[in-house]
Design a protein around this motif. Structure first.
Motif, PDB file in Angstrom:
ATOM      1  N   TYR A  67       0.820  -1.212   0.000  1.00 55.64           N
ATOM      2  CA  TYR A  67       0.000   0.000   0.000  1.00 55.64           C
ATOM      3  C   TYR A  67       0.855   1.264   0.000  1.00 55.64           C
ATOM      4  CZ  TYR A  67      -3.972  -2.967   1.335  1.00 55.64           C
ATOM      5  OH  TYR A  67      -4.966  -3.915   1.369  1.00 55.64           O
ATOM      6  N   GLY A  68       1.987   1.216   0.668  1.00 61.76           N
ATOM      7  CA  GLY A  68       2.854   2.382   0.786  1.00 61.76           C
ATOM      8  C   GLY A  68       3.797   2.209   1.959  1.00 61.76           C
ATOM      9  N   SER A  69       4.757   3.085   2.084  1.00 65.00           N
ATOM     10  CA  SER A  69       5.784   2.929   3.118  1.00 65.00           C
ATOM     11  C   SER A  69       5.468   3.676   4.408  1.00 65.00           C
ATOM     12  CB  SER A  69       7.145   3.408   2.578  1.00 65.00           C
ATOM     13  OG  SER A  69       7.062   4.767   2.143  1.00 65.00           O
ATOM     14  N   TRP A  70       4.402   4.498   4.405  1.00 59.32           N
ATOM     15  CA  TRP A  70       4.042   5.278   5.586  1.00 59.32           C
ATOM     16  C   TRP A  70       2.622   4.957   6.046  1.00 59.32           C
ATOM     17  CZ3 TRP A  70       6.859   9.133   8.261  1.00 59.32           C
ATOM     18  CH2 TRP A  70       8.114   9.445   7.723  1.00 59.32           C
ATOM     19  N   GLU A  87       2.923  -2.097  16.510  1.00 60.13           N
ATOM     20  CA  GLU A  87       2.754  -3.272  15.642  1.00 60.13           C
ATOM     21  C   GLU A  87       3.108  -2.930  14.193  1.00 60.13           C
ATOM     22  OE1 GLU A  87       1.958  -7.254  14.912  1.00 60.13           O
ATOM     23  OE2 GLU A  87       1.943  -6.232  16.863  1.00 60.13           O
ATOM     24  N   LEU A  88       2.677  -1.775  13.734  1.00 56.76           N
ATOM     25  CA  LEU A  88       2.982  -1.357  12.366  1.00 56.76           C
ATOM     26  C   LEU A  88       4.468  -1.059  12.207  1.00 56.76           C
ATOM     27  CD1 LEU A  88      -0.083   0.983  11.712  1.00 56.76           C
ATOM     28  CD2 LEU A  88       0.284  -1.326  10.805  1.00 56.76           C
ATOM     29  N   ALA A  89       5.073  -0.480  13.246  1.00 57.20           N
ATOM     30  CA  ALA A  89       6.509  -0.222  13.193  1.00 57.20           C
ATOM     31  C   ALA A  89       7.290  -1.528  13.109  1.00 57.20           C
ATOM     32  CB  ALA A  89       6.937   0.573  14.426  1.00 57.20           C
ATOM     33  N   SER A  90       6.793  -2.563  13.796  1.00 61.98           N
ATOM     34  CA  SER A  90       7.474  -3.869  13.745  1.00 61.98           C
ATOM     35  C   SER A  90       7.419  -4.471  12.343  1.00 61.98           C
ATOM     36  CB  SER A  90       6.837  -4.829  14.751  1.00 61.98           C
ATOM     37  OG  SER A  90       5.547  -5.250  14.323  1.00 61.98           O
ATOM     38  N   LYS A  91       6.458  -4.012  11.527  1.00 63.61           N
ATOM     39  CA  LYS A  91       6.367  -4.460  10.131  1.00 63.61           C
ATOM     40  C   LYS A  91       7.237  -3.614   9.207  1.00 63.61           C
ATOM     41  CE  LYS A  91       3.117  -7.289  11.471  1.00 63.61           C
ATOM     42  NZ  LYS A  91       3.420  -8.718  11.695  1.00 63.61           N
ATOM     43  N   GLY A  92       7.908  -2.615   9.772  1.00 66.69           N
ATOM     44  CA  GLY A  92       8.802  -1.780   8.975  1.00 66.69           C
ATOM     45  C   GLY A  92       8.160  -0.559   8.352  1.00 66.69           C
ATOM     46  N   LEU A  93       6.959  -0.193   8.800  1.00 62.32           N
ATOM     47  CA  LEU A  93       6.295   0.991   8.257  1.00 62.32           C
ATOM     48  C   LEU A  93       6.738   2.248   8.990  1.00 62.32           C
ATOM     49  CD1 LEU A  93       2.592  -0.208   7.747  1.00 62.32           C
ATOM     50  CD2 LEU A  93       4.345   0.129   6.003  1.00 62.32           C
ATOM     51  N   ASN A  94       6.955   3.315   8.234  1.00 58.85           N
ATOM     52  CA  ASN A  94       7.198   4.623   8.834  1.00 58.85           C
ATOM     53  C   ASN A  94       5.868   5.174   9.339  1.00 58.85           C
ATOM     54  OD1 ASN A  94       9.980   4.592   7.909  1.00 58.85           O
ATOM     55  ND2 ASN A  94       9.165   5.055   5.873  1.00 58.85           N
ATOM     56  N   THR A 119      15.500   1.897  11.352  1.00 57.82           N
ATOM     57  CA  THR A 119      14.737   1.096  10.390  1.00 57.82           C
ATOM     58  C   THR A 119      13.427   1.769  10.011  1.00 57.82           C
ATOM     59  OG1 THR A 119      13.685  -0.175  12.177  1.00 57.82           O
ATOM     60  CG2 THR A 119      15.734  -1.049  11.239  1.00 57.82           C
ATOM     61  N   ILE A 120      12.954   2.699  10.859  1.00 53.47           N
ATOM     62  CA  ILE A 120      11.722   3.424  10.544  1.00 53.47           C
ATOM     63  C   ILE A 120      11.915   4.908  10.799  1.00 53.47           C
ATOM     64  CG2 ILE A 120      10.254   1.455  11.156  1.00 53.47           C
ATOM     65  CD1 ILE A 120       9.504   3.137  13.707  1.00 53.47           C
ATOM     66  N   GLN A 121      11.036   5.708  10.201  1.00 54.70           N
ATOM     67  CA  GLN A 121      10.984   7.143  10.469  1.00 54.70           C
ATOM     68  C   GLN A 121       9.665   7.467  11.180  1.00 54.70           C
ATOM     69  OE1 GLN A 121      12.172   9.722   7.065  1.00 54.70           O
ATOM     70  NE2 GLN A 121      12.463   7.788   5.943  1.00 54.70           N
ATOM     71  N   VAL A 122       9.710   8.465  12.044  1.00 54.23           N
ATOM     72  CA  VAL A 122       8.515   8.849  12.800  1.00 54.23           C
ATOM     73  C   VAL A 122       8.331  10.356  12.733  1.00 54.23           C
ATOM     74  CG1 VAL A 122       7.312   8.780  15.014  1.00 54.23           C
ATOM     75  CG2 VAL A 122       8.883   6.922  14.397  1.00 54.23           C
ATOM     76  N   LYS A 123       7.144  10.788  12.331  1.00 49.93           N
ATOM     77  CA  LYS A 123       6.776  12.196  12.366  1.00 49.93           C
ATOM     78  C   LYS A 123       5.601  12.369  13.326  1.00 49.93           C
ATOM     79  CE  LYS A 123       6.499  14.856   8.899  1.00 49.93           C
ATOM     80  NZ  LYS A 123       6.104  15.540   7.630  1.00 49.93           N
ATOM     81  N   THR A 124       5.519  13.519  13.976  1.00 52.06           N
ATOM     82  CA  THR A 124       4.403  13.778  14.881  1.00 52.06           C
ATOM     83  C   THR A 124       3.632  15.018  14.421  1.00 52.06           C
ATOM     84  OG1 THR A 124       5.791  15.116  16.372  1.00 52.06           O
ATOM     85  CG2 THR A 124       5.583  12.760  16.863  1.00 52.06           C
TER      86      THR A 124
END
Length: 334
Positions: A67-70, A87-94, A119-124
């Protein structure tokens, strides 16, 4: 040439036998039809059960990266939203985390970075859905996700009564907050991401609803909360049909009680799972049915509750009245 006449009694007897034979044939036909219908109904139910077993325990989850990377998650600092973010971060999603408390958002994002590193990026995104207009919500989400490959939106943010109460006891501030967060925000956050999904012809939206909108005919003393979740259910099912051919999978999940601050349930058991237990099941169902209950024991409970709806509503109302009295005591009103 002689003409033989049968006695009238014999003629009537034969007519009666013919009539009885026709009755028996009709009865046999009705029994055969009823048996066939019963068999078809049994096969249909067995097939539905087999499909449920396959979906619950055997079906492979979709690759969310398709679906997408974020992923955008609203209400990610507590409960289900927090567990889903991890859980989503554990799948490698930003992740784009959307919440109203900057301190909690920072704590959650720091914990995610600490656990998953680079391994992931996080925006708030700081957005108080209870105070912003719809246009402001959509603008905040659109601005924060511009240029990102948004594949998944999780509409999780929600508000319930602090404790059960009658409709006239819901003050204006609480009423406005429930309507804005549970209803208004779902619509406008979806509006903020769906254009991007349409452009790339792929995406998924997960709306976290409530079993109160599916398994119960009424939910007294939680009327406003249940009504907003019913809106979410029909909104999800309808918009799913609108955008299915555009490659966007939209789903509403309808869990029962989970051990979160909102439910005020601390005990964690098989019937009242932790947010982490639920989120593990939740992610496996993303992109499949338009509406589902991903946690298997919740689905079983829901089937039973729906089957005995009158008793469920009666007992539920008694229990909620007791909870209301306890809440009033804690507030010093009783």
């Amino acid at each position: 040439m002689s003409i033989k006449y049968e006695p009238l009694a014999i003629t009537k007897s034969r007519q009666a036998c013919n009539f009885t034979r026709k009755e028996m044939e009709l009865e046999d036909l009705m029994i055969a039809a009823a048996t066939a219908l019963g068999f078809v109904s049994l096969c249909k139910n067995l097939l539905a059960f087999a499909r449920w077993l396959h979906a619950m325990f055997l079906r492979k989850p979709k690759n969310l990266h398709d679906y997408g990377s974020w992923a955008v998650v609203t209400g990610p600092t507590d409960g289900i939203g927090n567990a889903l973010a991890f859980e989503l971060a554990s799948k490698g999603l930003n992740l784009v985390l959307v919440g109203r408390n900057p301190n909690k958002l920072e704590a959650t994002s720091s914990e995610l970075r600490e656990r998953y590193g680079t391994t992931i990026q996080v925006k708030t995104v700081i957005a108080d859905f209870a105070k912003l207009s719809g246009e402001e919500i959509a603008a905040a989400v659109t601005g924060a996700t511009e240029g990102l490959d948004i594949g998944l939106l999780v509409n999780n943010a929600g508000i319930a009564y602090p404790y059960p109460r009658y409709f006239h006891e819901v003050d204006q501030e609480l009423m406005e907050s429930i309507l804005r967060v549970n209803l208004n925000a779902v619509v406008w956050v979806t509006k903020g991401v769906i254009d991007g999904m349409l452009k790339k012809k792929r995406g998924a939206i997960l709306n976290i609803g409530s079993a109160s909108s599916v398994y119960l005919s009424s939910y007294p003393l939680q009327t406003l909360y249940a009504s907003t979740k019913t809106f979410m259910a029909i909104f999800s099912r309808s918009i799913s049909l609108e955008y299915k051919e555009a490659g966007i999978d939209i789903q509403c999940q309808v869990p029962l009680f989970i051990a979160t601050k909102m439910t005020m349930l601390r005990r964690r058991s098989m019937l009242v799972p932790s947010p982490e237990m639920f989120s593990g099941a939740s992610v496996r169902w993303i992109g499949h049915e338009r509406q589902c209950n991903p946690y298997w024991l919740h689905a079983v409970q829901g089937f039973v509750l729906h089957a005995i709806d009158a008793f469920t509503v009666w007992y539920g109302q008694r229990y909620l009245k007791w909870m209301r009295e306890e809440g009033l005591k804690d507030d010093g009103i009783l």
